[in-house]
Scaffold this motif. Structure first.
Motif, mmCIF file in Angstrom:
data_model
loop_
_atom_site.group_PDB
_atom_site.id
_atom_site.type_symbol
_atom_site.label_atom_id
_atom_site.label_comp_id
_atom_site.label_asym_id
_atom_site.label_seq_id
_atom_site.Cartn_x
_atom_site.Cartn_y
_atom_site.Cartn_z
ATOM 1 N N LYS A 179 0.839 -1.202 0.000
ATOM 2 C CA LYS A 179 0.000 0.000 0.000
ATOM 3 C C LYS A 179 0.874 1.253 0.000
ATOM 4 C CE LYS A 179 -3.696 2.317 2.609
ATOM 5 N NZ LYS A 179 -4.515 2.643 1.421
ATOM 6 N N ALA A 180 1.932 1.253 0.807
ATOM 7 C CA ALA A 180 2.838 2.401 0.862
ATOM 8 C C ALA A 180 3.542 2.623 -0.474
ATOM 9 C CB ALA A 180 3.871 2.196 1.974
ATOM 10 N N THR A 181 3.985 1.526 -1.103
ATOM 11 C CA THR A 181 4.649 1.646 -2.405
ATOM 12 C C THR A 181 3.705 2.207 -3.455
ATOM 13 O OG1 THR A 181 6.287 -0.087 -2.024
ATOM 14 C CG2 THR A 181 5.622 0.258 -4.294
ATOM 15 N N SER A 182 2.462 1.751 -3.447
ATOM 16 C CA SER A 182 1.476 2.257 -4.402
ATOM 17 C C SER A 182 1.296 3.760 -4.245
ATOM 18 C CB SER A 182 0.132 1.550 -4.190
ATOM 19 O OG SER A 182 0.258 0.158 -4.315
ATOM 20 N N GLU A 183 1.186 4.217 -3.024
ATOM 21 C CA GLU A 183 0.990 5.651 -2.775
ATOM 22 C C GLU A 183 2.244 6.444 -3.140
ATOM 23 O OE1 GLU A 183 -0.337 5.919 1.272
ATOM 24 O OE2 GLU A 183 -2.263 4.937 0.835
ATOM 25 N N ALA A 184 3.408 5.875 -2.866
ATOM 26 C CA ALA A 184 4.660 6.564 -3.185
ATOM 27 C C ALA A 184 4.825 6.722 -4.698
ATOM 28 C CB ALA A 184 5.846 5.798 -2.599
ATOM 29 N N LEU A 185 4.546 5.662 -5.431
ATOM 30 C CA LEU A 185 4.666 5.737 -6.882
ATOM 31 C C LEU A 185 3.672 6.739 -7.470
ATOM 32 C CD1 LEU A 185 5.178 1.951 -7.729
ATOM 33 C CD2 LEU A 185 6.897 3.781 -7.854
ATOM 34 N N MET A 186 2.473 6.785 -6.894
ATOM 35 C CA MET A 186 1.493 7.758 -7.385
ATOM 36 C C MET A 186 1.935 9.181 -7.081
ATOM 37 S SD MET A 186 -1.197 8.277 -9.138
ATOM 38 C CE MET A 186 -2.023 6.684 -9.282
ATOM 39 N N LEU A 187 2.515 9.393 -5.914
ATOM 40 C CA LEU A 187 3.052 10.724 -5.611
ATOM 41 C C LEU A 187 4.116 11.122 -6.637
ATOM 42 C CD1 LEU A 187 3.632 11.008 -1.738
ATOM 43 C CD2 LEU A 187 2.227 12.501 -3.168
ATOM 44 N N ALA A 188 4.983 10.194 -6.977
ATOM 45 C CA ALA A 188 6.028 10.485 -7.958
ATOM 46 C C ALA A 188 5.430 10.823 -9.321
ATOM 47 C CB ALA A 188 6.970 9.284 -8.078
ATOM 48 N N LYS A 189 4.421 10.034 -9.733
ATOM 49 C CA LYS A 189 3.807 10.279 -11.048
ATOM 50 C C LYS A 189 3.093 11.617 -11.086
ATOM 51 C CE LYS A 189 2.264 9.329 -15.213
ATOM 52 N NZ LYS A 189 1.578 8.076 -15.591
ATOM 53 N N ARG A 190 2.301 11.896 -10.061
ATOM 54 C CA ARG A 190 1.543 13.163 -10.042
ATOM 55 C C ARG A 190 2.463 14.354 -9.796
ATOM 56 N NH1 ARG A 190 -4.327 12.746 -10.884
ATOM 57 N NH2 ARG A 190 -4.694 14.156 -9.133
ATOM 58 N N GLY A 191 3.650 14.062 -9.262
ATOM 59 C CA GLY A 191 4.633 15.128 -9.074
ATOM 60 C C GLY A 191 5.474 15.398 -10.303
ATOM 61 N N GLY A 192 5.174 14.683 -11.388
ATOM 62 C CA GLY A 192 5.853 14.943 -12.650
ATOM 63 C C GLY A 192 7.179 14.229 -12.835
ATOM 64 N N LEU A 193 7.490 13.248 -11.979
ATOM 65 C CA LEU A 193 8.762 12.540 -12.095
ATOM 66 C C LEU A 193 8.672 11.394 -13.102
ATOM 67 C CD1 LEU A 193 9.762 12.210 -8.324
ATOM 68 C CD2 LEU A 193 10.277 14.075 -9.909
ATOM 69 N N TRP A 199 11.416 4.828 -9.299
ATOM 70 C CA TRP A 199 11.491 3.486 -8.710
ATOM 71 C C TRP A 199 12.932 3.153 -8.327
ATOM 72 C CZ3 TRP A 199 14.131 -0.993 -9.788
ATOM 73 C CH2 TRP A 199 13.678 -2.160 -9.162
ATOM 74 N N HIS A 200 13.876 3.446 -9.221
ATOM 75 C CA HIS A 200 15.277 3.156 -8.939
ATOM 76 C C HIS A 200 15.800 4.008 -7.771
ATOM 77 C CE1 HIS A 200 16.162 0.312 -12.122
ATOM 78 N NE2 HIS A 200 15.507 1.072 -12.984
ATOM 79 N N ALA A 201 15.372 5.255 -7.717
ATOM 80 C CA ALA A 201 15.824 6.132 -6.635
ATOM 81 C C ALA A 201 15.320 5.626 -5.284
ATOM 82 C CB ALA A 201 15.342 7.560 -6.882
ATOM 83 N N ILE A 202 14.047 5.202 -5.237
ATOM 84 C CA ILE A 202 13.498 4.660 -3.994
ATOM 85 C C ILE A 202 14.236 3.378 -3.610
ATOM 86 C CG2 ILE A 202 11.455 3.641 -2.923
ATOM 87 C CD1 ILE A 202 9.780 5.561 -4.717
ATOM 88 N N ALA A 203 14.524 2.533 -4.607
ATOM 89 C CA ALA A 203 15.217 1.270 -4.331
ATOM 90 C C ALA A 203 16.604 1.497 -3.743
ATOM 91 C CB ALA A 203 15.314 0.440 -5.611
ATOM 92 N N ALA A 204 17.192 2.650 -4.017
ATOM 93 C CA ALA A 204 18.530 2.968 -3.501
ATOM 94 C C ALA A 204 18.470 3.860 -2.267
ATOM 95 C CB ALA A 204 19.357 3.655 -4.588
ATOM 96 N N SER A 205 17.274 3.991 -1.682
ATOM 97 C CA SER A 205 17.096 4.949 -0.590
ATOM 98 C C SER A 205 16.729 4.259 0.715
ATOM 99 C CB SER A 205 15.987 5.932 -0.952
ATOM 100 O OG SER A 205 14.709 5.321 -0.761
ATOM 101 N N SER A 206 16.598 5.058 1.762
ATOM 102 C CA SER A 206 16.170 4.532 3.057
ATOM 103 C C SER A 206 14.704 4.126 3.043
ATOM 104 C CB SER A 206 16.402 5.586 4.148
ATOM 105 O OG SER A 206 15.689 6.773 3.853
ATOM 106 N N GLY A 207 13.983 4.518 2.010
ATOM 107 C CA GLY A 207 12.575 4.136 1.893
ATOM 108 C C GLY A 207 12.349 2.829 1.168
ATOM 109 N N ASN A 208 13.414 2.143 0.811
ATOM 110 C CA ASN A 208 13.278 0.916 0.036
ATOM 111 C C ASN A 208 12.664 -0.214 0.870
ATOM 112 O OD1 ASN A 208 13.604 -0.754 -2.244
ATOM 113 N ND2 ASN A 208 15.511 -1.589 -1.424
ATOM 114 N N SER A 209 12.085 -1.187 0.161
ATOM 115 C CA SER A 209 11.598 -2.412 0.787
ATOM 116 C C SER A 209 11.652 -3.529 -0.236
ATOM 117 C CB SER A 209 10.156 -2.253 1.284
ATOM 118 O OG SER A 209 9.250 -2.148 0.186
ATOM 119 N N PHE A 210 11.630 -4.757 0.245
ATOM 120 C CA PHE A 210 11.563 -5.925 -0.632
ATOM 121 C C PHE A 210 10.344 -5.828 -1.543
ATOM 122 C CE2 PHE A 210 9.928 -10.235 -1.398
ATOM 123 C CZ PHE A 210 11.035 -10.857 -1.969
#
Length: 299
Positions: A179-193, A199-210
């Protein structure tokens, strides 16, 4: 030792195949005979029924969708399993179900070793899934050679019921992370990223998860195909919330996530893929979460 394997679906099919590929003698059964064709090609004997399988094997694995099916299969197994046999249960069951079914098995002098698995179907296909064990140490030792070929890491959590608790906890976390990943990806899309780069930036960040690395990729592909459905997620979340009540632990995030899955079932049906909770958000906001270069299924 001659093992039986009952339940050759998304998970069980891979686990049984791993036993065969490692040279174990295995007899298999599934109510859908087509699912056993792969295993027959690998050298398995295909039994015509649960009871017929029980009469020929020393010990039996099962991987089944819910406690009611596990109980029904156990009733058939008890007509043929020899006293002293081990029933190794790879299904995800509630702790109370484990203890109750273990009691039923003991009537026929059959011992239960709970062994739910976690990590995803793609890891099961490679023999690298994690196996969570609950039961007596001597059974863990006896079956370690077989367990070690279906899973890369084994964790003996304690007596019967212990594996059920940790398996439910891991699944609860996975659904919350999804659920958190879904919301994060939507924030990125609506934020114009750029979603792929996000996805790659999150995977390399403290916010990453399996879950971000695996199910997040399937969301971006649009297949959502993790081989795990909404009904199974709701079953496991129900177990988690039951433990919350029993142990006196408020599970706010699990409760909210359960409501999201209830909405997903209403929208897409219980057989819909679990990551389709992201599609709820996509449909609500009329914004898709697609990006190039992401797989339709995990390998």
């Amino acid at each position: 030792m001659h093992y039986g394997y009952i339940g050759l679906g998304n998970l069980g099919g891979h686990l049984a195949a791993s036993l065969l590929q490692a040279g174990h003698r295995v007899t298999v059964y599934d109510r859908n005979p087509k699912l056993a064709e792969r295993h027959a090609a690998l050298g398995a004997t295909v039994a015509p029924s649960v009871s017929a399988l029980a009469e020929t094997v020393d010990h039996v694995f099962t991987c089944l969708p819910n406690p009611a099916v596990s109980e029904a299969v156990l009733a058939e197994l008890m007509t043929g399993l020899k006293p002293g046999a081990t029933w190794i249960e790879n299904s995800t069951l509630g702790r109370d179900d484990v203890l109750r079914l273990a009691g039923l098995a003991r009537i026929g002098e059959v011992r239960l070793l709970e062994a739910p698995v976690t990590g995803g179907v793609h890891l099961a296909a490679r023999g690298e899934i994690t196996v969570l064990l609950g039961g007596d140490q001597d059974l863990v030792d006896l079956h370690r050679p077989a367990l070690s070929v279906i899973g890369k890491r084994l964790f003996h959590m304690g007596p019967l019921g212990s594996a059920a608790v940790i398996k439910v906890i891991t699944n609860m976390l996975a659904f919350i992370h999804l659920k958190a990943t879904s919301e994060a990806l939507m924030l990125a899309k609506r934020g114009g990223l750029d979603l792929g780069q996000a996805w790659h930036a999150i995977a390399a960040s403290s916010g990453n998860s399996f879950v971000h690395e695996t199910e997040g990729a399937l969301i971006l592909n649009g297949s959502y195909d993790i081989a795990f459905n909404v009904d199974l997620a709701l079953k496991d979340l129900g177990f988690a919330l039951g433990f919350g009540k029993e142990f006196g632990v408020p599970l706010d995030l699990a409760s909210v996530t359960q409501q999201t899955y209830i909405a997903a079932k209403a929208a897409f049906g219980g057989e819909a893929q679990s990551p389709m909770i992201a599609k709820l958000l996509e449909d609500l906001l009329h914004t898709d979460l697609r990006a190039e270069g992401f797989p339709a299924r995990l390998e």
